[in-house]
Every structure is written in structure tokens, then in C-alpha cells.
Design a protein around this motif. Structure first.
Motif, PDB file in Angstrom:
ATOM      1  N   GLY A 108      52.271  13.462  15.239  1.00  0.00           N
ATOM      2  CA  GLY A 108      53.360  13.256  14.303  1.00  0.00           C
ATOM      3  C   GLY A 108      54.745  13.354  14.904  1.00  0.00           C
ATOM      4  N   THR A 109      54.853  13.525  16.234  1.00  0.00           N
ATOM      5  CA  THR A 109      56.155  13.562  16.882  1.00  0.00           C
ATOM      6  C   THR A 109      56.742  12.157  16.937  1.00  0.00           C
ATOM      7  OG1 THR A 109      55.477  15.436  18.237  1.00  0.00           O
ATOM      8  CG2 THR A 109      57.394  14.196  18.980  1.00  0.00           C
ATOM      9  N   ILE A 110      58.016  12.017  16.527  1.00  0.00           N
ATOM     10  CA  ILE A 110      58.693  10.726  16.520  1.00  0.00           C
ATOM     11  C   ILE A 110      59.943  10.847  17.376  1.00  0.00           C
ATOM     12  CG2 ILE A 110      59.759   8.938  15.103  1.00  0.00           C
ATOM     13  CD1 ILE A 110      58.081   9.919  12.767  1.00  0.00           C
ATOM     14  N   ASN A 111      59.980  10.123  18.477  1.00  0.00           N
ATOM     15  CA  ASN A 111      61.107  10.157  19.406  1.00  0.00           C
ATOM     16  C   ASN A 111      61.861   8.836  19.372  1.00  0.00           C
ATOM     17  OD1 ASN A 111      60.560  12.762  20.326  1.00  0.00           O
ATOM     18  ND2 ASN A 111      59.172  12.027  21.906  1.00  0.00           N
ATOM     19  N   LEU A 112      63.184   8.928  19.312  1.00  0.00           N
ATOM     20  CA  LEU A 112      64.062   7.764  19.380  1.00  0.00           C
ATOM     21  C   LEU A 112      64.856   7.861  20.675  1.00  0.00           C
ATOM     22  CD1 LEU A 112      65.470   5.252  18.238  1.00  0.00           C
ATOM     23  CD2 LEU A 112      66.953   6.782  16.912  1.00  0.00           C
ATOM     24  N   MET A 113      64.649   6.909  21.570  1.00  0.00           N
ATOM     25  CA  MET A 113      65.308   6.900  22.874  1.00  0.00           C
ATOM     26  C   MET A 113      65.090   8.231  23.598  1.00  0.00           C
ATOM     27  SD  MET A 113      68.762   4.803  21.766  1.00  0.00           S
ATOM     28  CE  MET A 113      69.422   4.604  23.408  1.00  0.00           C
ATOM     29  N   GLY A 114      63.834   8.698  23.563  1.00  0.00           N
ATOM     30  CA  GLY A 114      63.429   9.859  24.338  1.00  0.00           C
ATOM     31  C   GLY A 114      63.629  11.202  23.685  1.00  0.00           C
ATOM     32  N   LYS A 115      64.212  11.266  22.487  1.00  0.00           N
ATOM     33  CA  LYS A 115      64.514  12.553  21.863  1.00  0.00           C
ATOM     34  C   LYS A 115      63.969  12.580  20.444  1.00  0.00           C
ATOM     35  CE  LYS A 115      68.776  11.564  22.537  1.00  0.00           C
ATOM     36  NZ  LYS A 115      68.528  10.330  23.311  1.00  0.00           N
ATOM     37  N   GLY A 116      63.666  13.785  19.963  1.00  0.00           N
ATOM     38  CA  GLY A 116      63.120  13.941  18.627  1.00  0.00           C
ATOM     39  C   GLY A 116      64.072  13.450  17.558  1.00  0.00           C
ATOM     40  N   ALA A 117      63.608  12.550  16.708  1.00  0.00           N
ATOM     41  CA  ALA A 117      64.448  11.953  15.670  1.00  0.00           C
ATOM     42  C   ALA A 117      64.288  12.694  14.348  1.00  0.00           C
ATOM     43  CB  ALA A 117      64.104  10.482  15.488  1.00  0.00           C
ATOM     44  N   THR A 118      65.339  12.653  13.544  1.00  0.00           N
ATOM     45  CA  THR A 118      65.331  13.225  12.203  1.00  0.00           C
ATOM     46  C   THR A 118      65.061  12.101  11.205  1.00  0.00           C
ATOM     47  OG1 THR A 118      66.997  14.830  12.914  1.00  0.00           O
ATOM     48  CG2 THR A 118      66.632  14.589  10.559  1.00  0.00           C
ATOM     49  N   VAL A 119      64.069  12.297  10.320  1.00  0.00           N
ATOM     50  CA  VAL A 119      63.636  11.236   9.414  1.00  0.00           C
ATOM     51  C   VAL A 119      64.220  11.452   8.025  1.00  0.00           C
ATOM     52  CG1 VAL A 119      61.659  10.109   8.341  1.00  0.00           C
ATOM     53  CG2 VAL A 119      61.526  10.866  10.718  1.00  0.00           C
ATOM     54  N   TYR A 120      64.839  10.409   7.497  1.00  0.00           N
ATOM     55  CA  TYR A 120      65.402  10.392   6.150  1.00  0.00           C
ATOM     56  C   TYR A 120      64.647   9.358   5.314  1.00  0.00           C
ATOM     57  CZ  TYR A 120      69.565  12.627   8.225  1.00  0.00           C
ATOM     58  OH  TYR A 120      70.426  13.466   8.870  1.00  0.00           O
ATOM     59  N   ILE A 121      64.529   9.639   4.024  1.00  0.00           N
ATOM     60  CA  ILE A 121      64.036   8.658   3.064  1.00  0.00           C
ATOM     61  C   ILE A 121      65.158   8.414   2.064  1.00  0.00           C
ATOM     62  CG2 ILE A 121      62.271   8.062   1.371  1.00  0.00           C
ATOM     63  CD1 ILE A 121      61.131   8.410   4.133  1.00  0.00           C
ATOM     64  N   ASP A 122      65.692   7.204   2.034  1.00  0.00           N
ATOM     65  CA  ASP A 122      66.804   6.862   1.141  1.00  0.00           C
ATOM     66  C   ASP A 122      67.963   7.840   1.296  1.00  0.00           C
ATOM     67  OD1 ASP A 122      65.660   4.578  -0.014  1.00  0.00           O
ATOM     68  OD2 ASP A 122      64.489   5.796  -1.402  1.00  0.00           O
ATOM     69  N   GLY A 123      68.268   8.182   2.542  1.00  0.00           N
ATOM     70  CA  GLY A 123      69.415   9.033   2.803  1.00  0.00           C
ATOM     71  C   GLY A 123      69.176  10.509   2.636  1.00  0.00           C
ATOM     72  N   LYS A 124      67.948  10.943   2.469  1.00  0.00           N
ATOM     73  CA  LYS A 124      67.662  12.371   2.368  1.00  0.00           C
ATOM     74  C   LYS A 124      66.518  12.722   3.305  1.00  0.00           C
ATOM     75  CE  LYS A 124      64.172  12.373  -1.243  1.00  0.00           C
ATOM     76  NZ  LYS A 124      63.612  13.212  -2.309  1.00  0.00           N
ATOM     77  N   LEU A 125      66.565  13.949   3.811  1.00  0.00           N
ATOM     78  CA  LEU A 125      65.528  14.400   4.719  1.00  0.00           C
ATOM     79  C   LEU A 125      64.198  14.558   3.995  1.00  0.00           C
ATOM     80  CD1 LEU A 125      67.441  17.060   6.816  1.00  0.00           C
ATOM     81  CD2 LEU A 125      66.486  14.936   7.654  1.00  0.00           C
ATOM     82  N   THR A 126      63.124  14.429   4.743  1.00  0.00           N
ATOM     83  CA  THR A 126      61.797  14.562   4.149  1.00  0.00           C
ATOM     84  C   THR A 126      61.333  16.001   4.036  1.00  0.00           C
ATOM     85  OG1 THR A 126      60.770  14.362   6.321  1.00  0.00           O
ATOM     86  CG2 THR A 126      61.088  12.331   5.062  1.00  0.00           C
ATOM     87  N   TYR A 127      62.026  16.928   4.684  1.00  0.00           N
ATOM     88  CA  TYR A 127      61.666  18.341   4.746  1.00  0.00           C
ATOM     89  C   TYR A 127      60.379  18.571   5.530  1.00  0.00           C
ATOM     90  CZ  TYR A 127      65.061  19.509   1.069  1.00  0.00           C
ATOM     91  OH  TYR A 127      66.211  19.689   0.344  1.00  0.00           O
ATOM     92  N   LEU A 128      59.872  17.573   6.212  1.00  0.00           N
ATOM     93  CA  LEU A 128      58.591  17.683   6.907  1.00  0.00           C
ATOM     94  C   LEU A 128      58.750  17.383   8.387  1.00  0.00           C
ATOM     95  CD1 LEU A 128      56.455  15.679   4.337  1.00  0.00           C
ATOM     96  CD2 LEU A 128      56.654  18.164   4.495  1.00  0.00           C
ATOM     97  N   SER A 129      57.825  17.889   9.189  1.00  0.00           N
ATOM     98  CA  SER A 129      57.804  17.568  10.609  1.00  0.00           C
ATOM     99  C   SER A 129      56.370  17.617  11.099  1.00  0.00           C
ATOM    100  CB  SER A 129      58.685  18.546  11.413  1.00  0.00           C
ATOM    101  OG  SER A 129      58.190  19.861  11.310  1.00  0.00           O
ATOM    102  N   GLY A 130      56.152  17.098  12.292  1.00  0.00           N
ATOM    103  CA  GLY A 130      54.839  17.168  12.902  1.00  0.00           C
ATOM    104  C   GLY A 130      53.778  16.446  12.098  1.00  0.00           C
ATOM    105  N   ALA A 131      52.603  17.075  12.015  1.00  0.00           N
ATOM    106  CA  ALA A 131      51.457  16.456  11.357  1.00  0.00           C
ATOM    107  C   ALA A 131      51.720  16.194   9.885  1.00  0.00           C
ATOM    108  CB  ALA A 131      50.220  17.340  11.526  1.00  0.00           C
ATOM    109  N   ASP A 132      52.540  17.020   9.240  1.00  0.00           N
ATOM    110  CA  ASP A 132      52.781  16.829   7.819  1.00  0.00           C
ATOM    111  C   ASP A 132      53.765  15.702   7.544  1.00  0.00           C
ATOM    112  OD1 ASP A 132      51.153  18.967   6.507  1.00  0.00           O
ATOM    113  OD2 ASP A 132      52.270  20.132   7.973  1.00  0.00           O
TER     114      ASP A 132
END
Length: 736
Positions: free
Chosen positions: A85-109
Motif C-alpha cells: 500500500g505504499t504510494i511514492n511520487l517521484m521517489g517519496k511517499g505521497a499524501t492521498v486526497y479524495i476531493d480535496g480531503k485526506l483519506t485518514y488512511l495509510s499502508g494496507a488500509d
């Protein structure tokens, strides 16, 4: 196999004129850079590159139909996605938003959450490698903003999408969306459901050595897990225009996910000469239920036509999950006689409550100065429980070595200010974000283990700088320079020191002493003729954290630790060209030089390696109503402190036919046509042990997709707002 060959043939033999699509407005997080963007003319492309971001128009990706958001991200240029579940953008861990808000989740979740979102519910994906001060400082890398669909027209509008297909197992999902806009009132909704089934087949070999380096024992593992998923989600919203300058809105998002997984693993324990010593057959049955609801109240007031405006957001999010586990281990000696039976049952409930409020104010000053400023405060409360039991059903007893409860509280207060001005051909934007973090954790004890607690408070400043230069009026060459500092706070459950059973020979434990990691990013961008985009970037991450594997007897235990520093020097080249009128091609190549300097468990790592990825996307127009697509993705070797994964490639193709005067469509697409997306790798730098592994999933699929939309009394209008203020906390929850 014939279907796959037909898809490839149709995608590579396209010979017709491309049709032009209408230009659409961008939705979601408002563009924070005042720097002028590259102007894209002509037909709308599936992949658009702006100065500060890459925009992927999901509807333009034929091969994305019938899949989910996580699979889509794994195919996008500049992104590297792992099975964990790790998502890297240009080599670094990215922060994921849905419609401009964070998902509150990381990793496998985070991975599991994104898998509940069908691509038919998505509008765009924005990849922002170096966000400015207005964005929360969370995450070592950039921002991935996933924008869901929302109708833009007056009157009544509705659309339905159905997807069905097969790999080894079924792939079924669908969605419906509508909006009704009349006078000052806008109502909108989006609902989706799916029942896909898939599997994971894994094998691994672990070698164990004594201090002199002699092989003492070998553990060979072969297993398979089947997943039966039931996903449903609902989005409801209303916008009301009080007047021409003021809009208020309310949005509710709800999600329910249940995953039933079951399988088994055969574990062969051998001595150093590969002579069988014992066999353990492990069974695995887990039922996961996850529910969440988010409510957002927002207001936007525009004071004048010069860009002076005030926006306010208030959000409340509640997560509730229950994880029921049952593990069985039957041991046999070399003669095949049963020598032991072990049964472990776990019940792991969890609740998370997050409240946030934010306000942003933008205004203009004399001499063309533009300023943005804002405040945000968030409050997080988590309650985690782990209840484990040992023994047969009729005589099971609590396992107090594993049973515990963990409470965590966190408050983050933030203030930012940023200003922009143009000086002829030069544009400058400078900003700073200040964040104060107050947190405390409490692990409750039991009759065998004492309780423990910690308190951590810290204050940080995050400066940002953007510079643009356009030497010629025709914009043949454009140059942009950016700098930013970011923080990556630990996921909430990483601070919990309790032990989690993953499998008989795999366990995980948290670390209450884990501290945040920090990153400095600098990027230079050159755009040539609005076709070739070159990004040169450098990132320095220090106090980096990593899941460190320790071999305790024959068990691998993972524990997050701050291990050292990482520097990344990278180049991303992107080129988009109409090869012919009927063929548009998009290329991205991304080589990186990575320097790791780490220390853990008495082991020092100081190594330099090269990593690379390549994406090639082709879109063909067969006629005014037929389109086809062919895409190839390749990612090279990925090296971490203890895990190396080897290169992996995938080929996908699809074809789509417009129906009912453009109001409907039907398509078919195939993914991983040669079944080459198999994850292979090795584990090293573990004291007294090493391993190799191989994982295969249900990635080769064929999907048939149908969509149809109806509009009544529709008129073109601006896209409605889709706002939320809880942006910084949502990416840090693991283990739901």
C-alpha cells in the motif's frame, strides 16, 4: 488468449481521424500556484501536464474501466505502488486526497480503501510533486488528489456504469450518479457497489545462519489466500447559492467494506543440509468489516472580482472497524505424525474520530501583490483494542501477552501565509506554514503486563518558494523552480507497542518512540513547446523511518524505527506528441539515484543505487465512435534497507465504442496481458537470516464495461464545489 491478441491487434492497427472532445474545467483543490499554466489546446488528452501538476482524465483511459483507484494509481507516470500500500511520487511517499480531503488512511488500509472506489466514479487524478504552503505539510513527497465525478449541468442528470469481467475469479462493480440543479439549489449523489473476488499466491524461502555464517536451518513456505470483497459507498451533497457572492454546502460520504479472506500455508522446516525436520500446516481465516462516515459543512464568499474571497470548512469523520481472526497451526514430525495443535483467535475492534476546522482568505494588494493566508485546527481520538485467545473452542483462554488496548489523542494547529507577484517575465511566490503538534498515547495494561504512556509536543516551520521565468512571448521555453519542506508523522497505530499476529512466522509490533521524519524538496522544471517537460529534482529525507525486520528464532518480527537518511536525485522526462492525427503517444521515463545511509540492529547501510521506471501510453481513433488504447508500464528494481524487489512490467489494451449519439458507450479491455506483473524479491540485512520471495495476484483480467447517461433540461454551468477541510490527518491511519 485469443481475446488478448485481438485487443492488441485492434489497438495497434488504428487508422482513423481523432475526434475532438470538449474542454472541461478542473475540480477539487483550487490551484494554489498563481503561476501561469501550460495552455493545452485541441482535443482533451488522457494525460495533461501543467506547470505544477500532472492531470489524468480518468474517462480518457479505456483500460481503466472496471478497475479500482488503487490499480489506476499503479499505472500512472511517476508513481510507484507496492503490495503493502505504499504510494511514492517521484521517489517519496505521497499524501492521498479524495476531493480535496485526506483519506485518514495509510499502508494496507489506504490500499483497501482505494480498492473500494471503482474508476467509473472518478473524474480526474492530480499529481502535485511539490505543493505550496497552503497545503498541509504532511507527507515526505507530493500530493495525489483523486477527484470523483460530479455533474456540471442544470436540470436533472443521471448516469449509470456497469462492469463485469474475469481473471482467475469474477470482477463485478457498478455505480450510479445524478444531480438536480434548479435556481439556487443543487443536489448531487454518487453511489457504487462491487463484489470482486481475487487471490494472492505466495512462496518464500528463509535461510538461518549461526554467528560464523554457517547455514543452520531453512524454512520453505507455500501458500494461497482467497479474498471475497463486498464494497459499497455513497456520497450525498447539496449546494445553496445565497447570492452571487456566497455559497454554502453540505457533503456526506459513507463507505462500507467487508472482506472475507481464507487460505493456508505449508511450512517446511529443514536443517542446513535440507533434510526435513518438521511440517506446519497453517490455516488462515479473517473477516474484516470497515465502516466510515464523513460530514462536511462549507462556505465560500467572494468579496469582489479581484480574487478576494473567504472559505470556511468544518469536518467530522468517524471510522469503525472490526477484525475477526482465526489462525490454526498443525505440526507434524518427519514421519507425518501429528505432534502439536495450536489455535489462536483474535478480535481487534477500532474507532477513530477526527474533527477539523479551517479558514482560508485570499486578497490582492497594490502593485499586483496577491496574498493567501489561513488557519486550521484538528483533533484526533483513536481507540484500539486487541483481544487474543489461545486453545480449543471449549477451553480457550485469554492470551495476555498479546491482549491490550491503546488510546491516542492528537491536536494539530496550523497557520500559513504566502504571497505572489510577477515582475515582467519573472513570477515569484513565497510562503511559510507553521504547525504545532500535541499528542499523547496510553497503552492500557492487563493482569500480566503494566500500562505505559507517552506525551510528545513539537513545533515546526515549513517554508516554500516558487519561481517562474518565461523568456519568450510565444512560451517556447518556460522555466520553474520550487522548494518545500515537509513532515511525515507516524501512522497512529505505529506508536502502539502491542504485538499483532499476521501469520505463525510473521508478526508486527509498534514503537511509541517513533518520531517524525522531515524532507527538503527542490525541483527545476523546463517546458519546451508545451510538449516536452523535464523535471530535475533533489530530496533529502532525514530521521527516516522503516519497518525493521528482526529474526527471533524462526519468526520475522517487524517494528518501525527511525533509521537514518535518504537522498534522491531524479530526472523525469515526459513527452506528448500526435504521431499522426489518429495516434497520440505519451512517454514518461523516470531514472533516480538513491543514497541510503541507515543504522539498525547493529547493521550499517551506506549504499548508492539507480532506480527507474517507464510509461508508454498510446490512444488511437478508429472512427468518430471507435477508440482504442495500448499502454506499457515498467518499473525497475526497488531497493530498501532490508527488502529488494525486482523489475516488473505490464501490457494492457482496450477498445471502446460510443453508442446512442454519444450518451452511452461499451468497451472491453485487458490488463497484464502476458501475466508478467509478478512481484519477486529478497530480504537481506537481517541478523542471522536472509530470504527470497515471490507473490502473484489476479492481475490478468478482461473487463466489459457499459455506461449510459440521461440529461433533462440541461445547460452548461460551472462545476459545483466539492470541498472539505480535513486534509492533514487522514493519511496516517493504518491497520483498520
Amino acid at each position: 488468449m485469443k481475446i488478448f491478441l485481438i485487443l492488441c491487434l485492434m489497438a495497434t492497427s488504428s487508422i482513423a481521424q481523432t475526434t475532438q472532445t470538449k474542454k472541461q474545467e478542473s475540480e477539487g483543490v483550487k490551484k494554489d500556484l498563481e503561476l501561469k499554466e501550460v495552455k493545452i489546446t485541441g482535443r482533451k488528452k488522457a494525460i495533461e501536464r501543467k506547470i505544477d501538476r500532472t492531470i489524468v482524465n480518468v474517462d480518457g483511459l479505456i483500460t481503466g474501466a472496471g478497475t479500482n483507484a488503487f490499480e489506476l494509481l499503479s499505472r500512472l507516470p511517476g508513481l510507484r505502488v507496492t503490495d503493502e500500500g505504499t504510494i511514492n511520487l517521484m521517489g517519496k511517499g505521497a499524501t492521498v486526497y479524495i476531493d480535496g480531503k485526506l483519506t485518514y488512511l495509510s499502508g494496507a488500509d489506504l490500499m483497501a480503501y482505494l480498492k473500494t472506489m471503482g474508476t467509473d466514479q472518478l473524474d480526474k487524478v492530480e499529481l502535485i510533486p511539490n505543493p505550496p504552503a497552503k497545503y498541509d505539510a504532511a507527507g515526505s513527497g507530493g500530493v495525489i488528489n483523486i477527484l470523483t465525478k460530479k455533474n456540471k449541468l442544470e436540470g436533472f442528470n443521471t448516469g449509470i456504469t456497469l462492469n463485469g469481467g474475469k481473471g482467475e475469479y469474477r470482477k463485478i462493480n457498478g455505480s450510479i450518479n445524478f444531480n438536480y440543479r434548479i435556481n439556487k439549489l443543487n443536489l448531487f449523489a454518487n453511489a457504487g457497489a462491487g463484489n470482486p473476488k481475487d487471490f494472492e499466491n505466495s512462496s518464500a524461502t528463509r535461510n538461518f545462519e549461526n554467528p560464523t555464517g554457517s547455514l543452520t536451518s531453512i524454512l520453505e513456505q507455500q501458500g494461497e489466500i482467497l479474498y471475497n470483497r463486498h464494497n459499497s459507498n455513497l456520497k450525498l451533497g447539496v449546494d445553496y447559492y445565497l447570492n452571487k457572492k456566497t455559497t454554502i454546502g453540505f457533503i456526506f460520504n459513507g463507505l462500507r467494506r467487508s472482506v472475507n479472506e481464507h487460505g493456508g500455508t505449508e511450512n517446511l522446516m529443514m536443517d542446513g543440509n535440507r533434510k526435513l525436520d518438521s511440517v506446519v500446516n497453517s490455516s488462515h481465516k479473517v473477516n474484516n468489516l470497515f465502516k466510515n462516515g464523513t460530514m462536511n459543512l462549507n462556505m465560500l464568499h467572494q468579496f469582489d472580482s479581484t480574487g478576494t474571497e473567504l472559505s470556511v470548512d468544518m469536518d467530522y469523520t468517524h471510522y469503525n472497524s472490526a477484525n475477526n481472526q482465526l489462525f490454526g497451526n498443525n505440526s507434524y514430525d518427519v514421519s507425518g505424525q501429528l505432534s502439536g495443535i495450536e489455535r489462536i483467535r483474535g478480535y481487534l475492534p477500532r474507532t477513530i474520530d477526527i474533527f477539523s476546522a479551517k479558514a482560508d482568505y485570499s486578497f490582492s494588494l497594490k502593485n499586483n501583490y496577491k496574498l493567501n493566508t489561513g488557519l486550521k485546527s484538528s483533533f484526533i481520538k483513536t481507540d484500539n483494542q486487541a483481544n487474543y485467545f489461545n486453545g480449543a473452542v471449549e477451553s480457550e483462554q485469554p492470551d495476555y501477552n498479546r491482549t491490550n488496548a491503546f488510546l491516542y489523542r492528537e491536536n494539530i494547529n496550523a497557520f500559513y501565509i504566502e504571497g505572489y507577484r510577477e515582475f515582467g517575465k519573472l513570477g515569484v511566490k513565497v510562503g511559510v506554514r507553521l504547525e504545532q503538534t500535541n499528542s499523547k498515547g496510553h497503552q492500557l495494561g492487563n493482569i500480566q503486563r503494566p500500562d505505559s504512556s507517552f506525551v510528545r509536543n513539537y513545533f515546526n516551520a515549513f517554508p516554500s518558494f516558487f519561481l517562474s521565468f518565461k523568456p519568450d512571448s510565444a512560451n517556447l521555453n518556460q522555466f520553474f523552480l520550487s522548494f518545500g519542506r515537509r513532515i511525515n508523522r507516524p501512522a497512529y497505530d505505529q506508536l502502539n507497542p502491542f504485538l499483532v499476529v499476521v501469520q505463525k512466522y510473521n508478526q508486527e509490533v509498534g514503537n511509541p518512540f517513533l518520531s517524525p521524519e522531515f524532507t527538503n524538496n527542490i525541483q527545476l522544471t523546463h517546458v519546451f513547446k508545451e510538449k516536452l517537460t523535464s523535471n530535475v529534482y533533489y530530496s533529502l529525507m532525514f530521521n527516516t523511518s522503516s519497518s525493521v525486520i528482526t529474526a527471533i528464532n524462526d519468526i520475522y518480527v517487524k517494528r518501525p524505527q527511525n533509521v537514518g537518511s535518504v537522498s534522491i536525485t531524479g530526472l523525469m522526462l515526459s513527452y506528448n506528441q500526435d504521431v499522426f492525427k489518429w495516434w497520440n503517444a505519451d512517454f514518461t521515463v523516470n531514472p533516480e539515484r538513491v543514497h541510503l545511509q541507515s543504522g539498525f540492529n547493529g547493521i550499517r547501510v551506506d549504499t548508492v543505487l539507480l532506480m527507474q521506471s517507464f510509461n508508454w501510453y498510446n490512444r488511437f481513433s478508429l472512427s468518430k465512435t471507435w477508440n482504442a488504447e495500448l499502454a506499457f508500464d515498467w518499473g525497475g528494481r526497488n531497493y530498501a534497507n532490508q527488502i529488494t524487489t525486482f523489475g516488473m512490467a505490464g501490457l494492457r489494451a482496450g477498445v471502446k465504442k460510443q453508442l446512442f449519439s454519444g450518451n452511452g458507450s461499451i468497451g472491453v479491455n485487458g490488463s497484464d496481458l502476458f501475466y508478467s506483473a509478478i512481484r519477486r524479491g529478497s530480504i537481506h540485512n537481517v541478523a542471522g537470516s536472509s530470504a527470497v520471495f515471490r507473490n502473484r495476484q489476479d492481475t490478468r483480467t478482461v473487463i466489459v464495461s457499459f455506461s449510459y447517461r440521461i440529461s433533462k433540461n440541461a445547460k452548461n454551468n460551472k462545476r459545483l464545489r466539492d470541498r472539505n477541510g480535513a486534509w492533514e490527518e487522514q493519511n496516517r491511519i493504518k491497520g483498520l
